[in-house]
Write a protein that holds these residues in place. Sequence first.
Motif, PDB file in Angstrom:
ATOM      1  N   THR A 238      39.680  47.634  47.887  1.00 19.12           N
ATOM      2  CA  THR A 238      40.743  46.787  47.352  1.00 19.12           C
ATOM      3  C   THR A 238      40.636  46.677  45.836  1.00 19.12           C
ATOM      4  OG1 THR A 238      40.751  45.477  49.391  1.00 19.12           O
ATOM      5  CG2 THR A 238      41.814  44.497  47.459  1.00 19.12           C
ATOM      6  N   VAL A 239      41.781  46.695  45.161  1.00 17.50           N
ATOM      7  CA  VAL A 239      41.864  46.437  43.726  1.00 17.50           C
ATOM      8  C   VAL A 239      42.400  45.021  43.532  1.00 17.50           C
ATOM      9  CG1 VAL A 239      42.924  47.083  41.541  1.00 17.50           C
ATOM     10  CG2 VAL A 239      42.243  48.862  43.158  1.00 17.50           C
ATOM     11  N   PHE A 240      41.644  44.195  42.831  1.00 14.10           N
ATOM     12  CA  PHE A 240      42.051  42.835  42.512  1.00 14.10           C
ATOM     13  C   PHE A 240      42.409  42.761  41.029  1.00 14.10           C
ATOM     14  CE2 PHE A 240      38.983  42.525  45.984  1.00 14.10           C
ATOM     15  CZ  PHE A 240      39.671  41.751  46.911  1.00 14.10           C
ATOM     16  N   THR A 241      43.475  42.041  40.702  1.00 15.58           N
ATOM     17  CA  THR A 241      43.863  41.870  39.302  1.00 15.58           C
ATOM     18  C   THR A 241      43.957  40.388  38.968  1.00 15.58           C
ATOM     19  OG1 THR A 241      46.255  41.860  39.705  1.00 15.58           O
ATOM     20  CG2 THR A 241      45.202  44.012  39.390  1.00 15.58           C
TER      21      THR A 241
ATOM     22  N   LYS B  43      31.220  38.160  37.159  1.00 10.78           N
ATOM     23  CA  LYS B  43      29.847  37.912  37.589  1.00 10.78           C
ATOM     24  C   LYS B  43      29.730  38.049  39.103  1.00 10.78           C
ATOM     25  CE  LYS B  43      28.532  34.805  33.781  1.00 10.78           C
ATOM     26  NZ  LYS B  43      28.202  33.396  33.417  1.00 10.78           N
ATOM     27  N   LEU B  44      30.700  37.493  39.821  1.00  9.60           N
ATOM     28  CA  LEU B  44      30.709  37.624  41.278  1.00  9.60           C
ATOM     29  C   LEU B  44      30.863  39.081  41.683  1.00  9.60           C
ATOM     30  CD1 LEU B  44      30.881  36.480  44.166  1.00  9.60           C
ATOM     31  CD2 LEU B  44      33.364  36.233  43.797  1.00  9.60           C
ATOM     32  N   ALA B  45      31.755  39.786  41.015  1.00 17.57           N
ATOM     33  CA  ALA B  45      31.973  41.193  41.336  1.00 17.57           C
ATOM     34  C   ALA B  45      30.691  42.001  41.178  1.00 17.57           C
ATOM     35  CB  ALA B  45      33.077  41.766  40.444  1.00 17.57           C
ATOM     36  N   LYS B  46      29.954  41.732  40.110  1.00 14.51           N
ATOM     37  CA  LYS B  46      28.708  42.467  39.871  1.00 14.51           C
ATOM     38  C   LYS B  46      27.670  42.130  40.937  1.00 14.51           C
ATOM     39  CE  LYS B  46      28.458  44.908  37.068  1.00 14.51           C
ATOM     40  NZ  LYS B  46      28.938  46.317  37.146  1.00 14.51           N
ATOM     41  N   GLU B  47      27.618  40.868  41.368  1.00 17.91           N
ATOM     42  CA  GLU B  47      26.684  40.478  42.420  1.00 17.91           C
ATOM     43  C   GLU B  47      26.973  41.231  43.722  1.00 17.91           C
ATOM     44  OE1 GLU B  47      27.025  36.289  42.924  1.00 17.91           O
ATOM     45  OE2 GLU B  47      26.364  35.817  40.876  1.00 17.91           O
ATOM     46  N   VAL B  48      28.248  41.427  44.002  1.00 14.83           N
ATOM     47  CA  VAL B  48      28.666  42.048  45.261  1.00 14.83           C
ATOM     48  C   VAL B  48      28.553  43.566  45.212  1.00 14.83           C
ATOM     49  CG1 VAL B  48      30.681  42.383  46.758  1.00 14.83           C
ATOM     50  CG2 VAL B  48      30.158  40.115  45.873  1.00 14.83           C
ATOM     51  N   GLY B  49      28.673  44.146  44.024  1.00 18.24           N
ATOM     52  CA  GLY B  49      28.660  45.599  43.891  1.00 18.24           C
ATOM     53  C   GLY B  49      30.039  46.192  43.725  1.00 18.24           C
ATOM     54  N   ALA B  50      30.948  45.422  43.096  1.00 17.62           N
ATOM     55  CA  ALA B  50      32.286  45.916  42.785  1.00 17.62           C
ATOM     56  C   ALA B  50      32.328  46.392  41.339  1.00 17.62           C
ATOM     57  CB  ALA B  50      33.322  44.810  43.001  1.00 17.62           C
ATOM     58  N   THR B  51      33.309  47.222  41.033  1.00 20.76           N
ATOM     59  CA  THR B  51      33.515  47.729  39.676  1.00 20.76           C
ATOM     60  C   THR B  51      34.449  46.801  38.910  1.00 20.76           C
ATOM     61  OG1 THR B  51      33.239  50.027  40.385  1.00 20.76           O
ATOM     62  CG2 THR B  51      34.393  49.669  38.312  1.00 20.76           C
ATOM     63  N   THR B  52      34.138  46.540  37.645  1.00 17.45           N
ATOM     64  CA  THR B  52      34.988  45.685  36.818  1.00 17.45           C
ATOM     65  C   THR B  52      35.622  46.496  35.695  1.00 17.45           C
ATOM     66  OG1 THR B  52      33.043  45.031  35.525  1.00 17.45           O
ATOM     67  CG2 THR B  52      33.698  43.586  37.323  1.00 17.45           C
ATOM     68  N   ILE B  53      36.906  46.232  35.464  1.00 19.64           N
ATOM     69  CA  ILE B  53      37.673  46.913  34.422  1.00 19.64           C
ATOM     70  C   ILE B  53      38.382  45.855  33.587  1.00 19.64           C
ATOM     71  CG2 ILE B  53      39.565  48.511  33.919  1.00 19.64           C
ATOM     72  CD1 ILE B  53      39.021  49.833  36.644  1.00 19.64           C
TER      73      ILE B  53
ATOM     74  N   TRP C 242      37.432  37.573  49.767  1.00 19.48           N
ATOM     75  CA  TRP C 242      37.911  38.928  49.993  1.00 19.48           C
ATOM     76  C   TRP C 242      36.985  40.042  49.512  1.00 19.48           C
ATOM     77  CZ3 TRP C 242      42.116  38.776  52.952  1.00 19.48           C
ATOM     78  CH2 TRP C 242      42.933  37.634  52.901  1.00 19.48           C
ATOM     79  N   ILE C 243      36.273  39.838  48.439  1.00 20.16           N
ATOM     80  CA  ILE C 243      35.638  40.940  47.733  1.00 20.16           C
ATOM     81  C   ILE C 243      34.521  41.586  48.541  1.00 20.16           C
ATOM     82  CG2 ILE C 243      33.966  39.534  46.447  1.00 20.16           C
ATOM     83  CD1 ILE C 243      34.723  41.387  43.999  1.00 20.16           C
ATOM     84  N   GLN C 244      34.463  42.921  48.454  1.00 19.35           N
ATOM     85  CA  GLN C 244      33.472  43.724  49.158  1.00 19.35           C
ATOM     86  C   GLN C 244      32.867  44.743  48.188  1.00 19.35           C
ATOM     87  OE1 GLN C 244      32.603  43.396  52.444  1.00 19.35           O
ATOM     88  NE2 GLN C 244      34.034  41.671  52.686  1.00 19.35           N
TER      89      GLN C 244
END
Length: 202
Positions: free
Chosen positions: A44-47, A140-150, A116-118
Amino acid sequence: MNTDFKQSITTYLGGVQEVFSRLPVEQLDKAANEIFRAFEEGKTVFTMGNGGHGSTAAHNVNDLQKHLVSSDARDQIVVQGKRLKAMCMCDSVSALTAWANDAGFENAFSEQLRNWIQPGDVVIGITGSGNSANIINAYKLAKEVGATTITFGGAKKGKDEPFTDIYINVPTPNILWVEDIHMAVAHLLASVVRDKVQEKYR
């Protein structure tokens, strides 16, 4: 009375064009690859964004959901059975204001993302300053979960830099031009990913 705005219009358009020519192509390429990977892997892409950036974030999701699989003829879907999942953290006024009211505006995006984030997802933050606490906390949450940030950023990287994997700077202090180009970057990424998706799955 008729006021002549032609010179001002020409100056504005010329300024946007000049800044657009200096966008970081390598970072744009990395962002396109991440979005395409998310499509391939069913991620999933979150914006997200604040103010006008929030509208750009919502528009970006529209293009990622529909533009990737449809033709320029509005009634024709050319990619069947595979879609990119995309969601804007600004779209639900109820959820956004509930979290802002109860957990603070700085957590309004991150608390929504927790539902939602995975690992492997992509989180796109659209910001002029790079210092918005609600975007930084979501990163910060995205990095904890292992998602990519842009980040679609402004003239300078902000406090979000340590939490951003791919930083697309718009090199101008003119916030109107920054917002114009953020929308163009969203269209650019959706367009080039669309070409690759339809080449492979049409």
